[in-house]
Design an enzyme around this catalytic site. Structure first.
Site, PDB file in Angstrom:
ATOM      1  N   ALA A 101       0.844  -1.195   0.000  1.00  0.00           N
ATOM      2  CA  ALA A 101       0.000   0.000   0.000  1.00  0.00           C
ATOM      3  C   ALA A 101       0.874   1.236   0.000  1.00  0.00           C
ATOM      4  CB  ALA A 101      -0.893   0.024   1.248  1.00  0.00           C
ATOM      5  N   GLU A 102       0.278   2.324  -0.410  1.00  0.00           N
ATOM      6  CA  GLU A 102       0.786   3.643  -0.055  1.00  0.00           C
ATOM      7  C   GLU A 102       0.206   3.903   1.323  1.00  0.00           C
ATOM      8  OE1 GLU A 102       2.867   5.690  -1.495  1.00  0.00           O
ATOM      9  OE2 GLU A 102       3.138   4.566  -3.349  1.00  0.00           O
TER      10      GLU A 102
ATOM     11  N   TYR B 166      -5.777   8.921   2.004  1.00  0.00           N
ATOM     12  CA  TYR B 166      -5.266   7.588   2.387  1.00  0.00           C
ATOM     13  C   TYR B 166      -6.400   6.751   2.974  1.00  0.00           C
ATOM     14  CZ  TYR B 166      -3.227   4.055   5.511  1.00  0.00           C
ATOM     15  OH  TYR B 166      -2.950   2.882   6.181  1.00  0.00           O
TER      16      TYR B 166
ATOM     17  N   ASN C 237       1.006   1.366  14.181  1.00  0.00           N
ATOM     18  CA  ASN C 237       2.080   0.447  14.551  1.00  0.00           C
ATOM     19  C   ASN C 237       3.366   1.223  14.828  1.00  0.00           C
ATOM     20  OD1 ASN C 237       1.751  -2.751  12.954  1.00  0.00           O
ATOM     21  ND2 ASN C 237       0.098  -1.348  13.354  1.00  0.00           N
TER      22      ASN C 237
ATOM     23  N   THR D  72      -6.731  -0.416   8.021  1.00  0.00           N
ATOM     24  CA  THR D  72      -6.408   0.545   9.078  1.00  0.00           C
ATOM     25  C   THR D  72      -7.655   1.001   9.833  1.00  0.00           C
ATOM     26  OG1 THR D  72      -5.568   2.778   9.431  1.00  0.00           O
ATOM     27  CG2 THR D  72      -6.507   2.349   7.292  1.00  0.00           C
ATOM     28  N   ASP D  73      -7.442   1.460  11.068  1.00  0.00           N
ATOM     29  CA  ASP D  73      -8.558   2.039  11.832  1.00  0.00           C
ATOM     30  C   ASP D  73      -8.984   3.393  11.265  1.00  0.00           C
ATOM     31  OD1 ASP D  73      -6.332   3.552  12.611  1.00  0.00           O
ATOM     32  OD2 ASP D  73      -6.568   3.188  14.764  1.00  0.00           O
ATOM     33  N   GLU D  74      -8.127   3.976  10.389  1.00  0.00           N
ATOM     34  CA  GLU D  74      -8.438   5.324   9.891  1.00  0.00           C
ATOM     35  C   GLU D  74      -9.689   5.346   9.030  1.00  0.00           C
ATOM     36  OE1 GLU D  74      -5.083   7.663   8.723  1.00  0.00           O
ATOM     37  OE2 GLU D  74      -3.712   6.467   9.923  1.00  0.00           O
TER      38      GLU D  74
ATOM     39  N   THR E 226      -2.478   2.278  -6.083  1.00  0.00           N
ATOM     40  CA  THR E 226      -2.021   1.061  -5.387  1.00  0.00           C
ATOM     41  C   THR E 226      -3.097   0.507  -4.464  1.00  0.00           C
ATOM     42  OG1 THR E 226       0.341   1.486  -5.538  1.00  0.00           O
ATOM     43  CG2 THR E 226      -0.391   0.227  -3.619  1.00  0.00           C
TER      44      THR E 226
ATOM     45  N   LYS F  92      -8.136   3.270   1.519  1.00  0.00           N
ATOM     46  CA  LYS F  92      -8.182   2.005   2.267  1.00  0.00           C
ATOM     47  C   LYS F  92      -9.642   1.585   2.468  1.00  0.00           C
ATOM     48  CE  LYS F  92      -5.141  -0.040   3.802  1.00  0.00           C
ATOM     49  NZ  LYS F  92      -4.184  -1.064   3.249  1.00  0.00           N
TER      50      LYS F  92
HETATM   51  P1  NAD Z   1       4.960   0.724   4.295  1.00  0.00           P
HETATM   52  O1  NAD Z   1       4.693   1.986   3.528  1.00  0.00           O
HETATM   53  O2  NAD Z   1       6.114   0.672   5.217  1.00  0.00           O
HETATM   54  O3  NAD Z   1       5.119  -0.493   3.284  1.00  0.00           O
HETATM   55  C1  NAD Z   1       4.291  -0.656   2.165  1.00  0.00           C
HETATM   56  C2  NAD Z   1       5.016  -1.556   1.185  1.00  0.00           C
HETATM   57  O4  NAD Z   1       4.170  -1.705   0.036  1.00  0.00           O
HETATM   58  C3  NAD Z   1       6.346  -0.982   0.704  1.00  0.00           C
HETATM   59  O5  NAD Z   1       7.373  -1.942   0.828  1.00  0.00           O
HETATM   60  C4  NAD Z   1       6.092  -0.649  -0.754  1.00  0.00           C
HETATM   61  O6  NAD Z   1       7.240  -0.808  -1.586  1.00  0.00           O
HETATM   62  C5  NAD Z   1       5.006  -1.640  -1.109  1.00  0.00           C
HETATM   63  N1  NAD Z   1       4.209  -1.176  -2.261  1.00  0.00           N
HETATM   64  C6  NAD Z   1       3.713   0.081  -2.454  1.00  0.00           C
HETATM   65  N2  NAD Z   1       3.053   0.122  -3.624  1.00  0.00           N
HETATM   66  C7  NAD Z   1       3.131  -1.123  -4.165  1.00  0.00           C
HETATM   67  C8  NAD Z   1       2.631  -1.709  -5.362  1.00  0.00           C
HETATM   68  N3  NAD Z   1       1.907  -0.984  -6.243  1.00  0.00           N
HETATM   69  N4  NAD Z   1       2.888  -3.015  -5.587  1.00  0.00           N
HETATM   70  C9  NAD Z   1       3.612  -3.760  -4.706  1.00  0.00           C
HETATM   71  N5  NAD Z   1       4.115  -3.251  -3.558  1.00  0.00           N
HETATM   72  C10 NAD Z   1       3.870  -1.941  -3.307  1.00  0.00           C
HETATM   73  O7  NAD Z   1       3.592   0.419   5.047  1.00  0.00           O
HETATM   74  P2  NAD Z   1       3.332  -0.393   6.386  1.00  0.00           P
HETATM   75  O8  NAD Z   1       3.336   0.573   7.504  1.00  0.00           O
HETATM   76  O9  NAD Z   1       4.197  -1.583   6.425  1.00  0.00           O
HETATM   77  O10 NAD Z   1       1.814  -0.818   6.147  1.00  0.00           O
HETATM   78  C11 NAD Z   1       1.484  -2.101   5.621  1.00  0.00           C
HETATM   79  C12 NAD Z   1      -0.034  -2.206   5.534  1.00  0.00           C
HETATM   80  O11 NAD Z   1      -0.601  -2.005   6.832  1.00  0.00           O
HETATM   81  C13 NAD Z   1      -0.664  -1.152   4.620  1.00  0.00           C
HETATM   82  O12 NAD Z   1      -1.699  -1.759   3.906  1.00  0.00           O
HETATM   83  C14 NAD Z   1      -1.207  -0.102   5.592  1.00  0.00           C
HETATM   84  O13 NAD Z   1      -2.333   0.543   5.054  1.00  0.00           O
HETATM   85  C15 NAD Z   1      -1.577  -0.977   6.780  1.00  0.00           C
HETATM   86  N6  NAD Z   1      -1.552  -0.269   8.076  1.00  0.00           N
HETATM   87  C16 NAD Z   1      -0.380   0.270   8.547  1.00  0.00           C
HETATM   88  C17 NAD Z   1      -0.379   0.919   9.787  1.00  0.00           C
HETATM   89  C18 NAD Z   1       0.878   1.499  10.378  1.00  0.00           C
HETATM   90  O14 NAD Z   1       0.815   2.090  11.460  1.00  0.00           O
HETATM   91  N7  NAD Z   1       2.034   1.363   9.762  1.00  0.00           N
HETATM   92  C19 NAD Z   1      -1.565   1.052  10.510  1.00  0.00           C
HETATM   93  C20 NAD Z   1      -2.742   0.502   9.975  1.00  0.00           C
HETATM   94  C21 NAD Z   1      -2.713  -0.170   8.765  1.00  0.00           C
HETATM   95  P1  TYD Z   2       1.705   9.245  11.432  1.00  0.00           P
HETATM   96  O1  TYD Z   2       2.879   8.480  11.949  1.00  0.00           O
HETATM   97  O2  TYD Z   2       1.861   9.963  10.138  1.00  0.00           O
HETATM   98  O3  TYD Z   2       0.468   8.237  11.401  1.00  0.00           O
HETATM   99  P2  TYD Z   2      -1.115   8.536  11.129  1.00  0.00           P
HETATM  100  O4  TYD Z   2      -1.270   9.848  10.478  1.00  0.00           O
HETATM  101  O5  TYD Z   2      -1.451   7.395  10.219  1.00  0.00           O
HETATM  102  O6  TYD Z   2      -1.766   8.429  12.472  1.00  0.00           O
HETATM  103  O7  TYD Z   2       1.276  10.320  12.520  1.00  0.00           O
HETATM  104  C1  TYD Z   2       0.912   9.946  13.831  1.00  0.00           C
HETATM  105  C2  TYD Z   2       0.438  11.196  14.538  1.00  0.00           C
HETATM  106  O8  TYD Z   2       1.544  12.101  14.659  1.00  0.00           O
HETATM  107  C3  TYD Z   2      -0.634  11.952  13.782  1.00  0.00           C
HETATM  108  O9  TYD Z   2      -1.541  12.514  14.723  1.00  0.00           O
HETATM  109  C4  TYD Z   2       0.130  13.070  13.071  1.00  0.00           C
HETATM  110  C5  TYD Z   2       1.264  13.357  14.035  1.00  0.00           C
HETATM  111  N1  TYD Z   2       2.520  13.830  13.411  1.00  0.00           N
HETATM  112  C6  TYD Z   2       3.123  14.984  13.888  1.00  0.00           C
HETATM  113  O10 TYD Z   2       2.635  15.647  14.811  1.00  0.00           O
HETATM  114  N2  TYD Z   2       4.286  15.397  13.304  1.00  0.00           N
HETATM  115  C7  TYD Z   2       4.861  14.726  12.283  1.00  0.00           C
HETATM  116  O11 TYD Z   2       5.922  15.175  11.767  1.00  0.00           O
HETATM  117  C8  TYD Z   2       4.235  13.501  11.835  1.00  0.00           C
HETATM  118  C9  TYD Z   2       4.842  12.706  10.716  1.00  0.00           C
HETATM  119  C10 TYD Z   2       3.071  13.095  12.435  1.00  0.00           C
END
Ligand code: NAD
Ligand code: TYD
Length: 370
Positions: free
Chosen positions: A84-85, A159, A189, A133-135, A101, A163
């Site tokens: 994902a993006e 975003y 996470n 995501t919870d978003e 994506t 999702k």
């Molecule tokens: P990340 O951005 O670190 O990793 C995403 C990966 O997807 C990258 O390695 C990227 O290269 C790959 N990717 C992007 N576009 C692609 C495409 N078109 N084809 C194949 N691969 C592609 O994200 P993450 O934090 O590891 O998140 C993973 C999943 O979990 C996502 O679906 C995200 O929406 C979900 N999620 C993440 C969080 C968080 O806090 N990180 C919270 C809730 C849900």
């Molecule tokens: P982020 O890690 O981008 O996750 P999400 O927007 O998916 O929750 O941001 C977590 C929280 O931190 C969000 O409330 C936005 C805030 N934030 C800042 O205050 N400063 C920053 O530079 C960033 C990247 C996030």
């Protein structure tokens, strides 16, 4: 033994999931597909690629022909879809990449997996886990109950909307075509391998470099922090024992506002510098290197447009049905996370410089299977 396809396996959660899967189910065949976009890094996967514990394929989830060929070659009966993006701020600047994506990519993967499993007569025992995501549920007020699986969808950022669209597609494929899919919606996470654009690694790295720590708005926004290893345990449980067609919310039970999170990061770094005097020579611009506090770098800046105020997750269903609960409270999880970034300076310097990505393109090309 199963064959499993993990998309986005070179991203933050994906890398952690590959390692968790390998440890939990060492005999499974693991195929990792990742486009190696900017947030990807396969350094941690290289030993697994080298000893043939996993097959790594560089490619796009929107590429139906590639996905078909992966199903023909490896016959995965499990898919964990994480590609994902994933960054809200980038979705505000460039929403189209998110539709491409997160929506079209999920559609292509779903559709191709459905065709492959139908032709192989595998629909009865296959499973497709869509990681979301919870978003998608929008924003909570201070006194609102946490999001449950029946909370209405109210996405506020491009975003979150992308999702949400992908979740709806997955649901529609279950109902219309009998796709054996499940959805997880998790909270924020944190842990090893997270790209330095996200709050926690960004603040750690800025503090080490003596740069301002940009807290959006007044820093009162609340997130429910989930350690990535607890998240991976939940994903393994849902894929193994979750009910087809169901959604499971995954939370950390760690609601904290951004002000407190950034303050805790600063205090953790200050303590690390006091403990290990060699850090001052490595990071001379950090205020803690000269006996000051990283808190002096905290700077409140213009808020994110449409900034959701609060996320909180009710994980009762996951705990009740599958017995899965998060085990890591935030303060205990943050300390080793900060230490991980201190111990992996070359990792985050590579990720932030772009040099590593160039190396990957040069050495791996379109598709590599070992
Ligand atoms: P990340 O951005 O670190 O990793 C995403 C990966 O997807 C990258 O390695 C990227 O290269 C790959 N990717 C992007 N576009 C692609 C495409 N078109 N084809 C194949 N691969 C592609 O994200 P993450 O934090 O590891 O998140 C993973 C999943 O979990 C996502 O679906 C995200 O929406 C979900 N999620 C993440 C969080 C968080 O806090 N990180 C919270 C809730 C849900
Ligand atoms: P982020 O890690 O981008 O996750 P999400 O927007 O998916 O929750 O941001 C977590 C929280 O931190 C969000 O409330 C936005 C805030 N934030 C800042 O205050 N400063 C920053 O530079 C960033 C990247 C996030």
């Amino acid at each position: 033994m199963e064959s499993i396809l993990i998309t986005g396996g070179a991203g933050f959660i994906g890398q952690n999931l590959v390692h968790a899967w390998r440890a939990a189910r060492p005999t499974d065949r693991l195929v990792v597909l990742d486009a190696m976009a900017y947030a990807a890094n396969i350094r941690s996967l290289q030993p697994l690629i080298a000893d043939r514990s996993i097959v790594f394929v560089k490619g796009d989830v929107r590429d139906a022909a590639l996905i078909r060929s992966l199903f023909e070659e490896h016959n995965p009966t499990r898919v964990a879809h994480l590609a994902a993006e994933s960054h809200v701020d980038r979705s505000i600047v460039d929403p189209e990449a998110f539709l491409q994506t997160n929506v079209l990519g999920t559609f292509t993967l779903l559709n191709t997996a459905l065709d492959a499993w139908r032709s192989a007569g595998a629909l009865g025992h296959a499973r497709f886990l869509h990681v979301s995501t919870d978003e998608v549920y929008g924003s909570l007020g201070p006194a609102d109950p946490p999001f449950s699986e029946s909370s209405p969808y109210r996405p506020n950022s491009p975003y979150a909307a992308s999702k949400a669209a992908s979740d709806h597609l997955v649901r529609a494929y279950v109902t219309t075509y009998g796709m054996p899919a499940l959805i997880t919606n998790c909270s924020n996470n944190y842990g090893p391998y997270q790209h330095p654009e996200k709050l926690i690694p960004l603040m750690i790295i800025h503090a080490l470099e003596g740069k301002p720590l940009p807290v959006y708005g007044d820093g009162s926004n609340i997130r429910d922090w989930l350690h990535v290893s607890d998240h991976c345990d939940a994903l393994l449980a849902v894929l193994a024992r979750g009910r087809i067609g169901e959604t499971y919310n995954v939370g950390g039970g760690n609601e904290r506002n951004n002000r407190d999170v950034v303050g805790l990061i600063c205090d953790t770094l200050d303590r690390a510098f006091a403990r290990d005097t060699r850090l001052a020579a490595r990071f001379p611009s950090c205020p803690a290197a000269t006996g000051g506090s990283c808190r002096s770098l905290i700077s409140y800046v213009t808020d994110r447009p449409g900034h959701d105020h609060r996320y909180a997750i009710d994980s009762t269903k996951l705990a009740g049905e599958l017995g899965n609960r998060p085990g890591i409270d935030f303060e205990h999880g943050l300390e080793p996370t900060v230490q991980w970034y201190l111990d992996h300076e070359s990792w985050w310097r590579d990720v932030t410089s772009g040099a590593y990505k160039a190396w990957i393109d040069k050495n791996y090309g379109f598709r590599i299977a070992v």
